[in-house]
Design an enzyme around this catalytic site. Sequence first.
Site, short mmCIF file in Angstrom:
data_model
loop_
_atom_site.label_atom_id
_atom_site.label_comp_id
_atom_site.label_asym_id
_atom_site.label_seq_id
_atom_site.Cartn_x
_atom_site.Cartn_y
_atom_site.Cartn_z
N LYS A 16 0.83 -1.22 0.00
CA LYS A 16 0.00 0.00 0.00
C LYS A 16 0.87 1.27 0.00
O LYS A 16 0.64 2.18 -0.78
CB LYS A 16 -0.94 0.03 1.22
CG LYS A 16 -1.91 -1.12 1.29
CD LYS A 16 -2.87 -0.99 2.46
CE LYS A 16 -2.23 -1.12 3.82
NZ LYS A 16 -1.69 -2.47 4.12
N ARG A 91 -9.73 0.90 8.28
CA ARG A 91 -9.29 -0.47 8.60
C ARG A 91 -10.36 -1.24 9.36
O ARG A 91 -10.14 -2.40 9.69
CB ARG A 91 -8.04 -0.40 9.46
CG ARG A 91 -6.75 -0.77 8.72
CD ARG A 91 -5.62 -0.58 9.69
NE ARG A 91 -4.43 -1.28 9.46
CZ ARG A 91 -3.31 -0.72 8.98
NH1 ARG A 91 -3.31 0.50 8.56
NH2 ARG A 91 -2.22 -1.42 8.94
N ARG A 128 11.83 -5.65 5.54
CA ARG A 128 11.61 -4.26 5.12
C ARG A 128 12.50 -3.27 5.89
O ARG A 128 12.64 -3.34 7.09
CB ARG A 128 10.14 -3.90 5.37
CG ARG A 128 9.79 -2.47 5.08
CD ARG A 128 8.33 -2.29 4.86
NE ARG A 128 7.51 -2.49 6.05
CZ ARG A 128 6.18 -2.34 6.05
NH1 ARG A 128 5.55 -2.02 4.93
NH2 ARG A 128 5.51 -2.54 7.17
N ARG A 161 10.93 -1.12 11.14
CA ARG A 161 9.79 -0.86 12.03
C ARG A 161 9.73 -1.89 13.13
O ARG A 161 9.94 -3.07 12.89
CB ARG A 161 8.49 -0.92 11.21
CG ARG A 161 8.15 0.40 10.57
CD ARG A 161 6.99 0.29 9.64
NE ARG A 161 5.82 -0.38 10.19
CZ ARG A 161 4.64 -0.43 9.58
NH1 ARG A 161 4.49 0.16 8.41
NH2 ARG A 161 3.62 -1.06 10.12
N ARG A 172 -0.52 -9.14 13.19
CA ARG A 172 -1.08 -8.12 12.29
C ARG A 172 -1.91 -8.78 11.18
O ARG A 172 -2.93 -8.25 10.78
CB ARG A 172 0.04 -7.25 11.71
CG ARG A 172 0.58 -6.26 12.76
CD ARG A 172 1.94 -5.73 12.38
NE ARG A 172 1.92 -4.94 11.17
CZ ARG A 172 2.99 -4.71 10.42
NH1 ARG A 172 4.16 -5.22 10.75
NH2 ARG A 172 2.88 -3.97 9.34
P1 AMP Z 1 0.68 0.64 8.90
O1 AMP Z 1 1.87 1.53 8.83
O2 AMP Z 1 -0.44 1.07 8.03
O3 AMP Z 1 1.04 -0.81 8.73
O4 AMP Z 1 0.13 0.76 10.41
C1 AMP Z 1 0.94 0.43 11.52
C2 AMP Z 1 0.07 0.27 12.76
O5 AMP Z 1 -0.60 1.52 13.03
C3 AMP Z 1 -1.06 -0.75 12.63
O6 AMP Z 1 -0.63 -2.06 12.92
C4 AMP Z 1 -2.05 -0.22 13.67
O7 AMP Z 1 -1.63 -0.54 14.98
C5 AMP Z 1 -1.91 1.29 13.49
N1 AMP Z 1 -2.87 1.81 12.47
C6 AMP Z 1 -2.58 2.35 11.26
N2 AMP Z 1 -3.68 2.71 10.60
C7 AMP Z 1 -4.72 2.39 11.42
C8 AMP Z 1 -6.13 2.50 11.31
N3 AMP Z 1 -6.73 3.00 10.22
N4 AMP Z 1 -6.87 2.06 12.36
C9 AMP Z 1 -6.31 1.57 13.47
N5 AMP Z 1 -4.99 1.42 13.63
C10 AMP Z 1 -4.19 1.83 12.62
#
Ligand code: AMP
Length: 234
Positions: A16, A91, A128, A161, A172
Site C-alpha cells: 500500500k 481499517r 523491510r 519498524r 497483524r
Molecule cells: P501501517 O503503517 O499502516 O502498517 O500501520 C501500523 C500500525 O498503526 C497498525 O498495525 C495499527 O496498529 C496502526 N494503524 C494504522 N492505521 C490504522 C487504522 N486506520 N486504524 C487503526 N490502527 C491503525
Amino acid sequence: MRRKIVILLGHPGAGKGTQARAIMHRLDIPQISTGDMLREAVARKTSYGREAKARMDAGELVSDSVVNGIVAERILRDDCEKGFILDGYPRTVQQAETFRKLINNGDQLFVIDIAANSPGLTTRLTGRLICPGCGEIYNTFSRAPSVEGVCDVCGWSLFQRSDDRENLVQERFRTYKEETHPLVQYYNQLGVYHQVDGMRPIEEVTKQILSIIDGVDQKKTLIPVTAEESKPFA
Ligand code: AMP
C-alpha cells in the site's frame, strides 16, 4: 471541488505504501498514511501517541475514535483540495462508516484492494527497511540498498519498524483478517471496489491501479453519501 479519493486496501506488506508513493505524483494528490501519522505521534509522545503505542506494539489496531479524528483533521488541509490517497485507512467497518460522512456529494471514490497472499508477505515485512528521510522502502531479501543500511536516494540511515518482527507480523495478519477484511464486502456492495494482483512486480501493480483510476466509468465512483441519497442506488 470534486475530489478524487483513492483508498488502498490490503494485507500488511501488500504494498500500500509503495503504491501510494508511486501514484501520488501522477495523480497530483497527497498520500495520507495513518500508520506514519501514528508513528510520528508516538515519537513526539503526544497524548494519543502514548495511547497508540501500546496497541501498535501488540500488532492491534488503534481505537477508531483516535484514527477517525486524525484523518478528519488531515483531509481539511489545502493540499487535499483535489483529493487524496488513503494508505491504511479505513481499517474497520466503523471507520468506513465514519469516513463515508466525510465524503462530499460528487467526490469520486476508488477502493483498490492490493491482493497478496501471506507466505510471501512475511519476508516482505521482516526484510523491510525504511528511510526516515525520504520514505523510500527497501527489502533486505529483494531490494537491498547499494550500501548496507543506507538510503540510495538521500543517504540517511535506514530503520526497521518495530512491528515488522516475525511474531508481530502474524498478529497483524490476524487483525487484518478479522477487522479489515470485511471492508471488501462493504465496498463491493457500494460498487466502488476493485482488485489488483499485489504479487506482480511493483511497476505492473502501479500500472494496473492507474488504469483503473483512469478507465472506470465516472458514475461507478460515486457513492450515496446520505440515507436519502442511498435510495436511488439501492
Ligand atoms: P501501517 O503503517 O499502516 O502498517 O500501520 C501500523 C500500525 O498503526 C497498525 O498495525 C495499527 O496498529 C496502526 N494503524 C494504522 N492505521 C490504522 C487504522 N486506520 N486504524 C487503526 N490502527 C491503525
